[in-house]
Design a protein around this motif. Sequence first.
Motif, PDB file in Angstrom:
ATOM      1  N   HIS A   9      -8.212  -2.510   4.658  1.00  0.00           N
ATOM      2  CA  HIS A   9      -7.185  -3.543   4.559  1.00  0.00           C
ATOM      3  C   HIS A   9      -7.795  -4.921   4.260  1.00  0.00           C
ATOM      4  O   HIS A   9      -7.131  -5.783   3.704  1.00  0.00           O
ATOM      5  CB  HIS A   9      -6.351  -3.609   5.843  1.00  0.00           C
ATOM      6  N   LEU A  10      -9.036  -5.132   4.648  1.00  0.00           N
ATOM      7  CA  LEU A  10      -9.710  -6.403   4.405  1.00  0.00           C
ATOM      8  C   LEU A  10     -10.736  -6.230   3.287  1.00  0.00           C
ATOM      9  O   LEU A  10     -11.695  -5.475   3.422  1.00  0.00           O
ATOM     10  CB  LEU A  10     -10.409  -6.910   5.676  1.00  0.00           C
TER      11      LEU A  10
ATOM     12  N   PHE B  97     -21.978 -21.205  -4.734  1.00  0.00           N
ATOM     13  CA  PHE B  97     -21.544 -20.173  -3.798  1.00  0.00           C
ATOM     14  C   PHE B  97     -20.060 -19.919  -3.959  1.00  0.00           C
ATOM     15  O   PHE B  97     -19.318 -20.751  -4.493  1.00  0.00           O
ATOM     16  CB  PHE B  97     -21.863 -20.559  -2.345  1.00  0.00           C
ATOM     17  N   SER B  98     -19.643 -18.762  -3.512  1.00  0.00           N
ATOM     18  CA  SER B  98     -18.224 -18.441  -3.484  1.00  0.00           C
ATOM     19  C   SER B  98     -17.979 -17.428  -2.369  1.00  0.00           C
ATOM     20  O   SER B  98     -18.888 -16.721  -1.942  1.00  0.00           O
ATOM     21  CB  SER B  98     -17.754 -17.873  -4.826  1.00  0.00           C
ATOM     22  N   ALA B  99     -16.746 -17.393  -1.926  1.00  0.00           N
ATOM     23  CA  ALA B  99     -16.347 -16.414  -0.912  1.00  0.00           C
ATOM     24  C   ALA B  99     -14.853 -16.179  -1.050  1.00  0.00           C
ATOM     25  O   ALA B  99     -14.105 -17.079  -1.437  1.00  0.00           O
ATOM     26  CB  ALA B  99     -16.672 -16.922   0.496  1.00  0.00           C
ATOM     27  N   HIS B 100     -14.457 -14.960  -0.775  1.00  0.00           N
ATOM     28  CA  HIS B 100     -13.022 -14.672  -0.727  1.00  0.00           C
ATOM     29  C   HIS B 100     -12.763 -13.593   0.310  1.00  0.00           C
ATOM     30  O   HIS B 100     -13.637 -12.782   0.627  1.00  0.00           O
ATOM     31  CB  HIS B 100     -12.463 -14.269  -2.098  1.00  0.00           C
ATOM     32  N   ALA B 101     -11.558 -13.610   0.815  1.00  0.00           N
ATOM     33  CA  ALA B 101     -11.105 -12.569   1.740  1.00  0.00           C
ATOM     34  C   ALA B 101      -9.619 -12.339   1.490  1.00  0.00           C
ATOM     35  O   ALA B 101      -8.850 -13.298   1.393  1.00  0.00           O
ATOM     36  CB  ALA B 101     -11.344 -12.974   3.190  1.00  0.00           C
ATOM     37  N   ASP B 102      -9.251 -11.082   1.346  1.00  0.00           N
ATOM     38  CA  ASP B 102      -7.853 -10.682   1.176  1.00  0.00           C
ATOM     39  C   ASP B 102      -7.530  -9.648   2.239  1.00  0.00           C
ATOM     40  O   ASP B 102      -8.275  -8.667   2.395  1.00  0.00           O
ATOM     41  CB  ASP B 102      -7.620 -10.045  -0.203  1.00  0.00           C
ATOM     42  N   TYR B 103      -6.432  -9.847   2.939  1.00  0.00           N
ATOM     43  CA  TYR B 103      -6.001  -8.862   3.940  1.00  0.00           C
ATOM     44  C   TYR B 103      -4.659  -8.288   3.517  1.00  0.00           C
ATOM     45  O   TYR B 103      -3.712  -9.029   3.251  1.00  0.00           O
ATOM     46  CB  TYR B 103      -5.895  -9.478   5.340  1.00  0.00           C
ATOM     47  N   ARG B 104      -4.600  -6.961   3.440  1.00  0.00           N
ATOM     48  CA  ARG B 104      -3.396  -6.249   3.002  1.00  0.00           C
ATOM     49  C   ARG B 104      -2.642  -5.694   4.201  1.00  0.00           C
ATOM     50  O   ARG B 104      -3.198  -4.979   5.028  1.00  0.00           O
ATOM     51  CB  ARG B 104      -3.753  -5.107   2.052  1.00  0.00           C
ATOM     52  N   PHE B 105      -1.378  -6.041   4.297  1.00  0.00           N
ATOM     53  CA  PHE B 105      -0.483  -5.485   5.309  1.00  0.00           C
ATOM     54  C   PHE B 105       0.417  -4.460   4.626  1.00  0.00           C
ATOM     55  O   PHE B 105       1.166  -4.807   3.707  1.00  0.00           O
ATOM     56  CB  PHE B 105       0.401  -6.584   5.927  1.00  0.00           C
TER      57      PHE B 105
ATOM     58  N   GLY C 142      -8.874 -22.269  -2.253  1.00  0.00           N
ATOM     59  CA  GLY C 142      -7.658 -21.669  -2.798  1.00  0.00           C
ATOM     60  C   GLY C 142      -7.071 -20.665  -1.825  1.00  0.00           C
ATOM     61  O   GLY C 142      -7.736 -20.222  -0.882  1.00  0.00           O
ATOM     62  N   ALA C 143      -5.817 -20.304  -2.051  1.00  0.00           N
ATOM     63  CA  ALA C 143      -5.157 -19.306  -1.207  1.00  0.00           C
ATOM     64  C   ALA C 143      -4.039 -18.654  -2.003  1.00  0.00           C
ATOM     65  O   ALA C 143      -3.561 -19.203  -3.010  1.00  0.00           O
ATOM     66  CB  ALA C 143      -4.595 -19.954   0.060  1.00  0.00           C
ATOM     67  N   HIS C 144      -3.632 -17.468  -1.548  1.00  0.00           N
ATOM     68  CA  HIS C 144      -2.524 -16.786  -2.216  1.00  0.00           C
ATOM     69  C   HIS C 144      -1.812 -15.847  -1.243  1.00  0.00           C
ATOM     70  O   HIS C 144      -2.381 -15.414  -0.237  1.00  0.00           O
ATOM     71  CB  HIS C 144      -3.003 -16.018  -3.451  1.00  0.00           C
ATOM     72  N   VAL C 145      -0.562 -15.559  -1.572  1.00  0.00           N
ATOM     73  CA  VAL C 145       0.243 -14.556  -0.873  1.00  0.00           C
ATOM     74  C   VAL C 145       0.851 -13.685  -1.955  1.00  0.00           C
ATOM     75  O   VAL C 145       1.482 -14.192  -2.879  1.00  0.00           O
ATOM     76  CB  VAL C 145       1.366 -15.194  -0.025  1.00  0.00           C
TER      77      VAL C 145
END
Length: 163
Positions: free
Chosen positions: A14-15, A59-67, A106-109
């Motif tokens: 999920h992550l 540098f870069s980083a991202h995290a996406d969590y799926r429900f 940045g962010a997203h939904v």
Amino acid sequence: VIEAALRGLSFNNHLDWAVTYGLTHAAFKNYQDSVKVNSGYQFVDYKNKKVPYVPMNTFSAHADYRFDVSAGHLQAIVLGANVYGQGKTYWDESNTYFQKFYAILGAHVDADFGFMKVSFWGRNLTDTKYNTFSFQSEASGEKLTFAQRGNGIQYGVDLKFHI
């Protein structure tokens, strides 16, 4: 040049996350020139100066969590955030004119309906002021600075259809 990247999936897939880092040490080993000073020219040695337009750190980083969701056609909601950063970047050979370290958030939904995905996103959420490119010129007789500004804060909506 040193580059490192880590990527992974956690919490039953999920992550989704990733981080990257780049280190570049670009310096002149042997570069000599002359510059106009008043009515004459002066010798300049750029040895060991940083090469313009090459940031030392990125540098870069991202995290996406799926429900996972079971509500009508809605299958999943994804919440995500990302950051990109760039270290000091010199715009001239003498290393007197430069862009300081900056980071863009940045962010997203996302709402996944199977046949369609709707994404609400934002970039540069802190409205960071930075240049993507810059140089100085004295061609007109006076020193002028030209720069391309990075995009300010942005928001948007994307629709993707799966046929």
